[in-house]
Motif scaffolding. Structure first.
Motif, mmCIF file in Angstrom:
data_model
loop_
_atom_site.group_PDB
_atom_site.id
_atom_site.type_symbol
_atom_site.label_atom_id
_atom_site.label_comp_id
_atom_site.label_asym_id
_atom_site.label_seq_id
_atom_site.Cartn_x
_atom_site.Cartn_y
_atom_site.Cartn_z
ATOM 1 N N CYS C 365 36.134 44.063 -29.317
ATOM 2 C CA CYS C 365 37.528 43.918 -28.877
ATOM 3 C C CYS C 365 38.407 44.663 -29.867
ATOM 4 O O CYS C 365 38.285 44.496 -31.076
ATOM 5 N N TYR C 385 38.601 34.577 -26.106
ATOM 6 C CA TYR C 385 37.299 35.226 -26.260
ATOM 7 C C TYR C 385 36.761 34.974 -27.662
ATOM 8 O O TYR C 385 35.606 34.606 -27.857
ATOM 9 N N LYS C 389 33.480 32.778 -28.297
ATOM 10 C CA LYS C 389 32.319 33.462 -28.870
ATOM 11 C C LYS C 389 31.874 32.750 -30.141
ATOM 12 O O LYS C 389 30.677 32.626 -30.416
ATOM 13 N N SER C 411 38.720 40.776 -17.530
ATOM 14 C CA SER C 411 37.487 41.572 -17.605
ATOM 15 C C SER C 411 37.674 42.903 -16.894
ATOM 16 O O SER C 411 37.141 43.923 -17.325
ATOM 17 N N LEU C 420 34.644 38.907 -20.432
ATOM 18 C CA LEU C 420 35.515 37.832 -20.921
ATOM 19 C C LEU C 420 35.367 36.549 -20.105
ATOM 20 O O LEU C 420 35.193 35.468 -20.667
ATOM 21 N N PHE C 423 32.547 34.390 -20.903
ATOM 22 C CA PHE C 423 32.721 33.603 -22.120
ATOM 23 C C PHE C 423 33.524 32.346 -21.824
ATOM 24 O O PHE C 423 33.239 31.279 -22.371
ATOM 25 N N TYR C 424 34.531 32.459 -20.931
ATOM 26 C CA TYR C 424 35.346 31.264 -20.636
ATOM 27 C C TYR C 424 34.538 30.254 -19.827
ATOM 28 O O TYR C 424 34.652 29.060 -20.032
#
Lengths: 182, 338, 484
Positions: C365, C385, C389, C411, C420, C423-424
């Motif tokens: 990122c 994110y 992570k 995303s 992204l 990840f959520y």
């Protein structure tokens, strides 16, 4: 010379006062600490730690009578949390208390059960229903998987069944991508 | 694979290439007004940056190809090369670039993780370590007393050798900001200072056009939505307001706000350095605070500090504040507006 | 004209809607077998009412709603129940779930239908009908509709919003339904208005569907307002559409009824109409079948129809690499195309590498905040994110992780191609799992404490009994001489 001594002792007195006040003002109640430790423990009530339940173990930790690495169901994750809470070093699980296992629930083979109620008396969370000479059964939702009912059973009719992944407890996995990027 | 299955066709490399492209007009203006030496500086910095980037990626066990091609190391090299005197000695260029890439970027975690702007770290190291070399700027070709041909310039950069009879002072000069500071120290009136040949209509002779080219490149980046308006607007406005106020109160000791905008690193900072997303805040309000802070510090360092320009230190000081700024400027979430 | 509002963010992905709107809604032939999952809605799974070997009529209830938040399940056609057991279902996990397998007899013999005259009836009777008819939100969320049609005492609903925005690429089932069955939708909306006592009905349709807009305007007449809203993804999200049409922002975790608005998908309105006016439960839905197929189109598919049965109707092409249920922004990979159509199945997209090229490897990122600019929930995806992570779930919740609607805009725009949304989703399901564990632990603690208390009490009572006995014995001893 005298100035220096006066200043230093004045400062020492002042700081000592502040520290003394802080220790009274911010005193952590013994019970509060036990509550916090107990909140981290998995409440399996399996007694593998050597204490007759999670709360006695929490009390023992709070009083320094037990180490933080005696709880196999909690595993390393819980030891990390306890280490954070108590401000001590992490240490790996003490294997003499047992190995962590996947979460399981007990199951009674109802065709073998003789209705002796011994498991009922062993269950720490009253998750087995039954009566003398009546077949027993386990309330799966309430079973903590402590395995305390297995040993007393005279006919070996209790088994541990690992909890299967199903649609309601399924979890999204952490995205994994090529090592090194991102 | 998981949703969304669609993705816009953009990439980090594409963004970096557009930023590099936006720097081209300024480089062209630089060459036009100050000669081609800056191209050698850029080339040397680029080669150093790419080589060290590759080495660091290898050492950090990261895939070399995608990262080397992302263009970020090249951008750091270009920004540093454009910030230092164009005919600086080769070891100075290499040292600055090495510091930027190895220490400021990779030791802090590489692309995306560095808290400080790598190019500005490189610049700060150089101006503290080699103040003499860092203030030997080429004079604009139009006012230089003598010219050094391209080959001799390269000779000076790599072997510290000047052709027979050539004097360093004849083709170098202090920057307009530097000159202003020295002359004000000598108590010369502002009008007299501004009539010196090193000054043009607004900023420095030649330099003002390079600044204009940075502005043009910056507008391109705005149009391409690579950068948002918040940072350049807040930075430029703060410098303008601060210097304008002082100029109004005390015109004898403070140059006009337009001068402050057109000289030094104001424009490259506004559009290319402060807008580095990695080392800046992400929230719109945060960007405004961050850039205003940098603008104010730049003005303060220029006016009262020991260094002629304050951009690098202003940027680095504001970089430190970014996590705090971000934490305190979180926008309110949908439906939870205050 | 209604003044439209605006929400932040949003993206404009290529629409790919024309491909599947060339033909009218088609009726596929009856499949050989229907697999009907018992969990097709938010809430508890339905309880099976039939056993293998039973014969059922079309429209007969075969799964009963369990508890308040649940929905009934019906036999989509008449036939014989082959089995009740675990079958593959359309779910991102690819796990199996309880299903009823029905072999159609081809007779289509209906149960006795009981139409209602809604406008003279009490809303609670109508709600019971909807509950028993298995009416759930057909926009994809499949929340039981009767609950949303119960605003609660003292709550006043000003605006009933019908969602015909259909913002996600490829999907055209609502578009086709509005073009062909606008009448049914409007009738259903009238029933809903009656149930909610809503002052006005506003129907939002994205302006890339002119035919649907004119069909709906014609059907609505003066009674309801059909509004063309700007085309932007995710403009069809309920919260986003409510915002655009009314200016009201519904915060996460709050019900829009509390703010005087309620929102339903147009297809839900049509199924409300059929359930009330004809007594027909939800037996079928319109499904878009598109992507890597020869003749993309829309089908009125019976619930339980194996998806490959529909894909076969469209003529599959070479180079297919699986299928997506839902749209390309929020849908998910199907474990196989043999899974059945469920009430949530609005679209089946057959994938190919040409349509959905593999994404490049993610890069780090660079904090460019394009995700934040595109986020319709005004979140900071780059921060979320980072926390997700790092496993810092508490911090992720602080940064409003649960306000994320998983629309995928972040995303979509990410230049570093970071997944992204994944990840959520990961962070959310970890948090849910932690909460489940905590609940289980709390329950175990309470039960253990109660047990200790009980043992203590029993001990005490026993001691008391003993004491009493010995006391009695003593008094008996003492009194004996007197007796003598």
């Amino acid at each position: 010379m005298l100035d220096a001594i006066l200043v230093m002792s004045g400062l020492a007195l002042f700081l000592g006062g502040v520290l003394g006040y802080a220790s009274i003002r911010f005193h952590v109640q013994g019970n509060a600490l036990v509550e916090k430790i107990d909140a981290i423990l998995p409440q399996t009530q399996c007694a593998q730690c050597g204490f007759p339940g999670c709360r006695p173990y929490a009390e023992a930790i709070a009083e320094g009578r037990a180490d933080i690495n005696q709880c196999p169901p909690g595993g390393d994750a819980n030891i990390h949390k306890l280490a954070d809470l108590l401000g001590v070093e992490f240490k790996p699980l003490n294997a003499s208390h047992g190995e962590p296992k996947p979460k399981s629930v007990a199951f009674i083979d109802e065709s073998t059960c003789i209705g002796c109620t011994l498991c009922l008396q062993a269950c720490p969370v009253d998750a087995i229903c039954g009566a003398p000479k009546q077949m027993h059964t386990i309330i799966a939702q309430e079973c903590t998987g402590c395995e305390l009912c297995i040993a007393p059973c005279p006919v070996d009719c209790i088994f541990m069944i690992p909890v299967q992944e199903n649609i309601s407890n399924w979890k999204w996995k952490q995205p994994a991508y090529l090592k090194g990027t991102a | 694979m998981n949703s969304p299955y669609l993705a816009q066709s953009s990439s980090v490399a594409q963004i970096m290439v557009k930023v590099l492209l936006a720097l081209v007009p300024a480089i062209a203006a630089y060459v036009w007004f100050f000669g081609p030496a800056v191209l050698v500086t850029i080339a040397l910095a680029s080669a150093t940056a790419l080589a060290l980037e590759a080495v660091m990626l290898k050492l950090r066990k990261k895939p070399v190809k995608p990262y080397l091609l992302d263009g970020s190391a090249l951008l750091t090299a270009w920004l540093l090369a454009l910030s230092i005197p164009p005919m600086g000695p080769w070891w100075m260029i290499v040292t600055g670039t090495a510091f930027a890439i190895v220490i400021a970027k990779h030791l802090y975690g590489g692309l995306g993780s560095n808290p400080f702007n790598p190019a500005m770290v490189g610049y700060a190291v150089l101006i503290i370590s080699f103040p003499v070399q860092m203030t030997q700027w080429l004079a604009p070709l139009s006012i230089a007393q003598s010219h050094l041909d391209f080959m001799s310039q390269i000779g000076y950069m790599f072997f510290h050798a000047l052709p027979q009879g050539a004097q360093l002072d004849a083709f170098t000069s202090a920057t307009p900001l530097d000159t202003l500071k020295t002359q004000l120290h000598l108590d010369r009136p502002m009008a007299a200072i501004m009539s010196m040949p090193v000054y043009g209509a607004i900023g420095g002779t030649g330099g003002q056009w390079v600044a204009a080219a940075y502005l043009a490149g910056g507008l391109y980046l705005l149009q391409q939505k690579i950068i948002s308006w918040h940072v350049p607007a807040a930075f430029i406005a703060t410098i303008f307001i601060a210097s304008g106020a002082f100029h109004l109160i005390d015109p004898a000791h403070h140059a006009s706000p337009w001068f402050e905008l057109a000289t030094g690193a104001t424009m490259i900072c506004a559009f290319f350095i402060l807008t580095d997303p990695v080392t800046g805040p992400t929230t719109p309000r945060g960007k405004l605070i961050f850039a205003s802070g940098a603008g104010f510090l730049t003005f303060v360092i220029r006016t009262y500090g020991g260094y002629p320009d304050g951009v690098a230190f202003a940027v680095l000081l504001m970089n430190i504040c970014v996590p705090l700024i971000d934490a305190y400027t979180q926008p309110s979430v949908f439906g939870k507006k205050k | 004209m209604r003044a439209l509002h605006h929400f932040n963010g949003g993206v404009h992905p290529p629409e790919h809607k024309c491909e599947s709107t060339l033909r009218p809604i088609q009726q596929p032939p009856l499949p050989e077998k229907l697999v009907i999952p018992l969990h097709q809605h938010i809430g508890n799974s339905a309880k099976p009412l039939v056993e293998a070997g039973d014969t059922v009529l079309k429209g007969q209830m075969i799964g009963k709603a369990e508890g308040y938040v649940s929905g009934a399940i019906h036999a989509p056609t008449s036939g014989k129940i082959l089995s009740v057991g675990h079958e593959s279902v359309p779910h991102p996990s690819g796990l199996k779930d309880l299903c009823i397998v029905l072999e159609p007899d081809g007779l289509e013999s209906w149960i006795d239908l009981q139409p209602l005259d809604p406008l003279n009836m009490d809303p609670s009777t109508l709600r019971n009908r909807l509950r028993d008819a298995g009416v759930v939100g057909l926009g994809g969320a499949v929340f039981p509709s009767f609950i949303k049609l119960n605003p609660g005492t003292g709550k006043r609903i000003k605006t009933l919003v019908l969602n015909g925005a259909e913002c996600e690429p490829y999907i055209t089932c609502d578009d086709m339904l509005m073009r062909e069955r606008a009448r049914e939708i409007i009738e259903g909306a009238a029933v809903m208005r009656h149930m909610l006592h809503a002052e006005e009905v506003v129907i939002g349709i994205e302006d890339n569907k002119p035919q649907a807009i004119s069909a709906m305007r014609e059907a609505a007449g003066q009674s309801m307002e059909v509004v063309a809203v700007p085309t932007i993804y995710p403009g069809g999200g309920a919260k986003q559409l409510i915002r655009v049409l009314t200016g009201i922002e519904v915060p996460a975790g709050e019900r829009s009824t509390d703010l005087g608005v309620q929102c339903f998908n147009v297809a839900t309105a049509a199924s409300v109409h059929r359930a009330i006016r004809y007594g027909e439960p939800v037996l079928s839905r319109i499904v878009t079948v598109t992507g890597n197929v020869r003749n993309p189109g829309n089908f009125e598919a019976l619930i339980g129809t194996p998806m490959d049965h529909l894909i076969d109707q469209t003529g599959p092409l070479e180079g297919s690499t699986g299928a997506i249920m839902g749209g390309p922004m929020m849908g998910f990979d199907l474990p196989s195309t043999a899974v059945p159509v469920v009430k949530a199945t609005n679209c089946i997209i057959v994938k190919s590498d040409a349509l959905f090229p593999k994404k490049p490897q993610p890069m780090p990122c660079i904090r460019c905040a394009r995700c934040a600019e595109s986020c319709p929930a005004d979140l900071q995806p780059q921060e979320l994110y980072w926390f997700a992570k790092a496993g810092n779930f508490g911090k992720a919740q602080e940064y409003a992780l649960f306000d994320c609607i998983e629309c995928g805009c972040c995303s979509y725009v990410c230049p570093s191609h970071i997944p992204l949304v994944q990840f959520y989703r990961y962070a959310k399901s970890e948090i849910w799992a932690q909460e489940r564990e905590k609940k289980a632990a709390d329950l175990a603690r309470i039960r253990h404490d109660l047990r200790l208390e009980r043992i203590e009490r029993e001990k005490r009572e026993k001691a008391e009994r003993l004491a009493q006995k010995s006391a009695q014995a003593k008094t008996a001893e003492n009194s004996q001489p007197e007796q003598k």
